[in-house]
Design an enzyme around this catalytic site. Sequence first.
Site, mmCIF file in Angstrom:
data_model
loop_
_atom_site.group_PDB
_atom_site.id
_atom_site.type_symbol
_atom_site.label_atom_id
_atom_site.label_comp_id
_atom_site.label_asym_id
_atom_site.label_seq_id
_atom_site.Cartn_x
_atom_site.Cartn_y
_atom_site.Cartn_z
ATOM 1 N N SER A 1 -11.894 -1.717 -4.607
ATOM 2 C CA SER A 1 -12.401 -1.459 -3.251
ATOM 3 C C SER A 1 -13.720 -0.712 -3.139
ATOM 4 O O SER A 1 -14.295 -0.652 -2.063
ATOM 5 C CB SER A 1 -11.349 -0.722 -2.436
ATOM 6 O OG SER A 1 -10.392 -1.650 -1.981
ATOM 7 N N LYS B 1 -15.157 7.231 3.822
ATOM 8 C CA LYS B 1 -14.159 6.220 4.160
ATOM 9 C C LYS B 1 -13.042 6.874 4.970
ATOM 10 O O LYS B 1 -12.673 8.028 4.713
ATOM 11 C CB LYS B 1 -13.609 5.625 2.858
ATOM 12 C CG LYS B 1 -12.691 4.438 3.041
ATOM 13 C CD LYS B 1 -12.308 3.841 1.684
ATOM 14 C CE LYS B 1 -11.411 2.621 1.798
ATOM 15 N NZ LYS B 1 -11.079 2.034 0.489
ATOM 16 N N SER C 1 -11.870 -2.838 0.002
ATOM 17 C CA SER C 1 -11.619 -2.341 1.325
ATOM 18 C C SER C 1 -12.622 -1.309 1.850
ATOM 19 O O SER C 1 -12.614 -1.018 3.039
ATOM 20 C CB SER C 1 -10.214 -1.730 1.350
ATOM 21 O OG SER C 1 -10.165 -0.608 0.498
HETATM 22 N N1 GLN Z 1 -8.248 -5.788 -2.713
HETATM 23 C C1 GLN Z 1 -7.284 -5.025 -3.443
HETATM 24 C C2 GLN Z 1 -6.014 -4.899 -2.630
HETATM 25 O O1 GLN Z 1 -5.983 -5.433 -1.587
HETATM 26 C C3 GLN Z 1 -7.837 -3.676 -3.801
HETATM 27 C C4 GLN Z 1 -7.881 -2.732 -2.677
HETATM 28 C C5 GLN Z 1 -8.379 -1.387 -3.081
HETATM 29 O O2 GLN Z 1 -9.004 -1.229 -4.121
HETATM 30 N N2 GLN Z 1 -8.067 -0.416 -2.256
HETATM 31 O O3 GLN Z 1 -5.058 -4.306 -3.033
#
Ligand code: GLN
Length: 483
Positions: A178, A79, A154
């Site tokens: 994410s 990532k 994400s």
């Molecule tokens: N969707 C969640 C957020 O927007 C989690 C994102 C993540 O785990 N990095 O904060």
Amino acid sequence: MNLAELTVHEAGDLLRRREISAVELTEAVLARIHEREPTIRAYITVTAEEARQQAAAIDARLSAGEDLPPLAGIPIALKDNLCTRGIRTTCASRILADFRPPYDATVVERLRAAGAVILGKTNMDEFAMGSSTEFSAFHPTANPWDPTRVPGGSSGGSAAAVAAGEALAALGSDTGGSIRLPASFCGVVGLKPTYGRVSRYGLVAFGSSLDQIGPLTRDVTDAALVLSVIAGHDPNDSTSLPWPVPDYRRALTGEIADLRVGVPIEYFGEGIDPLVAEAVRRAIRRIGDLGAAVDEVSLPNTPYALPAYYVVAPAEASANLARYDGVKYGLRVEGADIWETFDRTREVGFGPEVKRRIMIGTYTLSAGYYEAYYLKAQKVRTLIKQDFDRAFERFDVLAVPTAPTVAFPIGARVEDPVAMYLTDVFTVTVNVAGLPGLVVPCALVHGLPVGLQLLGPPGSEETLLRVGYAFEQSGDWKAVRLP
Ligand code: GLN
């Protein structure tokens, strides 16, 4: 046989038996990247030449008769919020569009030391804020099952790459789901380890009390192999746990008759697609058929986890993102004086979702509001943790859905932040409590994958992998993966 479709352990066996070479394997995956990227767009940066050189170096060591560890020669994607020395690390943000870190994250160092071949950096929501990978400053990523739909986020680039054969495995990060959400949407395995199990050194910080790095893989065995390499104490991360690292693969016995599995009723209520709920219930029945004792349990504070998360995560983000000011690194847009330079740099450098988080976070941390929001959210966090502690007195593992729906169409939730945030309702709980969570594909609903999520107490990764493996092996698991 297309080598790009192998699991890590299958490819590793063939490599060590010298039936394939690391260069052949890497070339097969690079060819798949070339073929699929015009539609999937899982990557921000592909480091093809470096990957070829690393693969050739592994082949030379194999030819010299060296006995190499399981990840040697395996093409892996990272990532783009994991620092890679000399390789662009953008966090899918304009503010870091040309940032080349001077060091490798600890997990990257460990993968390199294990002989893994680094393919490149995957797309994500900007600074990992989002649930669909649509908030990348560069481009969205498509779901390999249906390119009109999101891959989840994400870590959507990492999940899509693994599902599409554009990497044998990938690393993601999980602050509120994410890793697990994209695993569910793309039909791959995703593991969010216990807070502290994996070093966060070199992971660009979002919510420092919530962030963890973990693997996205085709099967549970591969998740165990990758976790064994990346886990462990790191003096560079004071929150990393000093616990010894087991060989996680040894936990995959196939036996789960000694385990008690709890089913929290709050995860099957309002808002979930009834077909998704039914698919997950079917998966849990199968775990019961394998001999585990299954019973219902209540985690009464669950409805407060999402609001608490969306106070704590933006608060920590607003503090962490204060460093992007155009002075030491990253984008700099000159103004008349230093204050205007800060303003312009941040105005141009951050996208709308990141700005929203910084504003919410700054607000909830400001004098007079801190007690009402941030402090209260931290108290809710304790209540959520206590719910879990009580449940784990009776159960070894909890089994729940990963998300209320299957992958949604690109564009469906970008205009509505609350609808996007609600995607995370079943995943934020474990980050808030610091627990591990494993997602294993369990069914197709509306022709799209659904992930079963297994939760355990801190340090229970072996148990989660054991249950995930037994479940996976008890059915035709390839039917719920893309070929
Ligand atoms: N969707 C969640 C957020 O927007 C989690 C994102 C993540 O785990 N990095 O904060």
